[in-house]
Design a protein around this motif. Sequence first.
Motif, PDB file in Angstrom:
ATOM      1  N   VAL A 127      88.091   5.130 104.919  1.00 38.52           N
ATOM      2  CA  VAL A 127      86.711   5.465 104.572  1.00 38.52           C
ATOM      3  C   VAL A 127      86.610   6.881 104.017  1.00 38.52           C
ATOM      4  N   ALA A 128      87.405   7.791 104.573  1.00 36.23           N
ATOM      5  CA  ALA A 128      87.303   9.197 104.185  1.00 36.23           C
ATOM      6  C   ALA A 128      88.038   9.526 102.895  1.00 36.23           C
ATOM      7  N   MET A 129      89.005   8.719 102.490  1.00 36.30           N
ATOM      8  CA  MET A 129      89.869   9.079 101.375  1.00 36.30           C
ATOM      9  C   MET A 129      89.127   9.322 100.058  1.00 36.30           C
ATOM     10  N   PRO A 130      88.169   8.473  99.646  1.00 36.27           N
ATOM     11  CA  PRO A 130      87.462   8.774  98.392  1.00 36.27           C
ATOM     12  C   PRO A 130      86.713  10.099  98.439  1.00 36.27           C
ATOM     13  N   ILE A 131      86.283  10.464  99.634  1.00 37.28           N
ATOM     14  CA  ILE A 131      85.511  11.705  99.777  1.00 37.28           C
ATOM     15  C   ILE A 131      86.372  12.917  99.455  1.00 37.28           C
ATOM     16  N   LEU A 132      87.672  12.849  99.741  1.00 37.88           N
ATOM     17  CA  LEU A 132      88.555  13.992  99.556  1.00 37.88           C
ATOM     18  C   LEU A 132      88.621  14.422  98.099  1.00 37.88           C
ATOM     19  N   VAL A 133      89.025  13.524  97.229  1.00 36.58           N
ATOM     20  CA  VAL A 133      89.147  13.908  95.818  1.00 36.58           C
ATOM     21  C   VAL A 133      87.767  14.112  95.203  1.00 36.58           C
ATOM     22  N   GLY A 134      86.762  13.379  95.690  1.00 37.37           N
ATOM     23  CA  GLY A 134      85.403  13.581  95.207  1.00 37.37           C
ATOM     24  C   GLY A 134      84.902  14.970  95.525  1.00 37.37           C
ATOM     25  N   ALA A 135      85.449  15.575  96.572  1.00 33.63           N
ATOM     26  CA  ALA A 135      85.082  16.941  96.936  1.00 33.63           C
ATOM     27  C   ALA A 135      85.877  17.961  96.134  1.00 33.63           C
ATOM     28  N   VAL A 136      87.190  17.861  96.199  1.00 35.85           N
ATOM     29  CA  VAL A 136      88.050  18.870  95.565  1.00 35.85           C
ATOM     30  C   VAL A 136      87.838  18.902  94.053  1.00 35.85           C
ATOM     31  N   ALA A 137      87.712  17.737  93.430  1.00 33.91           N
ATOM     32  CA  ALA A 137      87.586  17.676  91.967  1.00 33.91           C
ATOM     33  C   ALA A 137      86.245  18.186  91.476  1.00 33.91           C
ATOM     34  N   ARG A 138      85.291  18.415  92.365  1.00 36.06           N
ATOM     35  CA  ARG A 138      83.999  18.943  91.922  1.00 36.06           C
ATOM     36  C   ARG A 138      84.128  20.371  91.385  1.00 36.06           C
ATOM     37  N   VAL A 139      85.120  21.102  91.829  1.00 36.15           N
ATOM     38  CA  VAL A 139      85.284  22.482  91.354  1.00 36.15           C
ATOM     39  C   VAL A 139      85.622  22.501  89.863  1.00 36.15           C
ATOM     40  N   PRO A 140      86.707  21.854  89.419  1.00 34.09           N
ATOM     41  CA  PRO A 140      86.969  21.864  87.975  1.00 34.09           C
ATOM     42  C   PRO A 140      85.917  21.110  87.167  1.00 34.09           C
ATOM     43  N   VAL A 141      85.337  20.051  87.722  1.00 36.13           N
ATOM     44  CA  VAL A 141      84.319  19.301  86.980  1.00 36.13           C
ATOM     45  C   VAL A 141      83.069  20.155  86.779  1.00 36.13           C
ATOM     46  N   GLY A 142      82.683  20.920  87.789  1.00 36.41           N
ATOM     47  CA  GLY A 142      81.542  21.823  87.635  1.00 36.41           C
ATOM     48  C   GLY A 142      81.804  22.882  86.573  1.00 36.41           C
ATOM     49  N   ALA A 143      83.017  23.431  86.563  1.00 39.09           N
ATOM     50  CA  ALA A 143      83.379  24.433  85.560  1.00 39.09           C
ATOM     51  C   ALA A 143      83.419  23.812  84.158  1.00 39.09           C
ATOM     52  N   MET A 144      83.937  22.597  84.058  1.00 38.75           N
ATOM     53  CA  MET A 144      83.978  21.925  82.756  1.00 38.75           C
ATOM     54  C   MET A 144      82.576  21.585  82.263  1.00 38.75           C
ATOM     55  N   THR A 145      81.650  21.342  83.185  1.00 40.00           N
ATOM     56  CA  THR A 145      80.267  21.096  82.789  1.00 40.00           C
ATOM     57  C   THR A 145      79.658  22.335  82.160  1.00 40.00           C
ATOM     58  N   ASP A 146      79.957  23.510  82.710  1.00 40.61           N
ATOM     59  CA  ASP A 146      79.518  24.757  82.087  1.00 40.61           C
ATOM     60  C   ASP A 146      80.036  24.858  80.655  1.00 40.61           C
ATOM     61  N   ARG A 147      81.233  24.384  80.442  1.00 41.43           N
ATOM     62  CA  ARG A 147      81.882  24.544  79.139  1.00 41.43           C
ATOM     63  C   ARG A 147      81.499  23.438  78.151  1.00 41.43           C
ATOM     64  N   TYR A 148      81.508  22.185  78.593  1.00 39.26           N
ATOM     65  CA  TYR A 148      81.333  21.056  77.674  1.00 39.26           C
ATOM     66  C   TYR A 148      79.973  20.369  77.764  1.00 39.26           C
ATOM     67  N   GLY A 149      79.203  20.673  78.803  1.00 38.00           N
ATOM     68  CA  GLY A 149      77.880  20.083  78.925  1.00 38.00           C
ATOM     69  C   GLY A 149      77.859  18.818  79.763  1.00 38.00           C
ATOM     70  N   GLY A 150      76.691  18.517  80.307  1.00 34.78           N
ATOM     71  CA  GLY A 150      76.553  17.384  81.207  1.00 34.78           C
ATOM     72  C   GLY A 150      76.616  16.044  80.518  1.00 34.78           C
ATOM     73  N   ARG A 151      76.137  15.966  79.291  1.00 36.53           N
ATOM     74  CA  ARG A 151      76.147  14.681  78.581  1.00 36.53           C
ATOM     75  C   ARG A 151      77.558  14.141  78.458  1.00 36.53           C
ATOM     76  N   LEU A 152      78.489  14.956  78.006  1.00 32.93           N
ATOM     77  CA  LEU A 152      79.873  14.521  77.851  1.00 32.93           C
ATOM     78  C   LEU A 152      80.515  14.237  79.204  1.00 32.93           C
ATOM     79  N   MET A 153      80.271  15.107  80.182  1.00 31.94           N
ATOM     80  CA  MET A 153      80.938  14.968  81.472  1.00 31.94           C
ATOM     81  C   MET A 153      80.442  13.743  82.234  1.00 31.94           C
ATOM     82  N   PHE A 154      79.140  13.462  82.195  1.00 35.97           N
ATOM     83  CA  PHE A 154      78.631  12.238  82.825  1.00 35.97           C
ATOM     84  C   PHE A 154      79.290  11.007  82.204  1.00 35.97           C
TER      85      PHE A 154
END
Length: 412
Positions: free
Chosen positions: A61-88
Amino acid sequence: MSSAAPENTLAQEMKAGQTRNLLLATLASTMGFWAWTIIGPLAKTYAANMDLGAGQTSILVAMPILVGAVARVPVGAMTDRYGGRLMFTVILGITAPLVLLTAMVGQMNNFGMLVFVAFFLGIAGTVFAIGIPFCSAWYESHRKGFATGVFGAGMVGTAVSAFFTPRLVAGLGYMGAHILIAALVAVMAVICWLFLRESPTRRGVEPTPMLPKLKVAFGLKETWLLCFMYAIVFGAFVAFSNYLPTYLGNVYDFDATGAGTRTAGFAAAAVVARPIGGTLADKVGPKLVSIASYVGAAALAVVVAFQPDAEHVYGPIFILMALFLGLGTGGVFAWVARASEARTVGTVSGIIAAAGGLGGYFPPLVMGATYNEAQNSYFVGLMLLALFCVLGLITCFILRNGGRVDERTAAA
């Protein structure tokens, strides 16, 4: 006059696009959260088919939460760079086939392979780190709490997952249900690409490298304090939304559908409370909202730890706990825009959102590890939640800029 004209044009463009983009982003988040939490409602089924113990079920049950948490750091930074439309579009586009892969591996009854796929399914949870900067950029300073609160209501996807996933499996079959969910996620990815638009405030802003932004964000004391605070409230919400079906099955002997229905109610209550928490934070400041959240959640965790035996008693208690946690998620995240510059909101929010996800990763493991099978009790895990809520309460008095922001000052 010449400088006022562009400002008026910008304000008009912002006003015209706010509602549509906020609602579409919230819907995209809902689909992402549904996919992210698709394993939890079926945990009892997986446990029965694979003869899993409490610890193994917790890991799954917890396993999807792990990468969903850690990967938010680079995804948030990439959103600053590339925008939400592309990242979504990209994240949801990746998520759809992962839902199908989860279904295929789940039919094999191979615990190790399912845990492996569940790890990557966590990518779906990164939608949160996309939407916070995307939606925040569409709103004025004194309404950012409202914007992030409404977007945060996309975590209703956990309620959708808890309520509909077992029912779809019962009606369409295991594979049929996953195919439908994957198709819905894929359609949402296409909608994001066709209809989402970036805030006009992003025009002319040169994208900056990711690593310097991360360095600045990690260097802020406020970032770490907010990480801790958000890990408690959002982590508890995620943990309960994923583990509650297992908890209700063990403690109160509900089947998957019954437990899923009640978990959906819990998640829905937290979702309703989140935009309220964000809006209240705009009016009275995030500090007061967060204080109320931690006090309420701590008290109710203690009550739940003693396992009331009547549903008309423990049902409202769980709902109240969800409301307090929802208020906290809205209140704490309203602090983010105050602790970071506009150009780094995505990076900072990605880090804090990651902390929230990690906060949801460990509690199911703790609940499984501290489960007293002889007494059928989760007393230790729930008392630990109460303790961390008290620590979050203390942190409210350490973090700065938690008071009310005057609208005229914010607009200046």
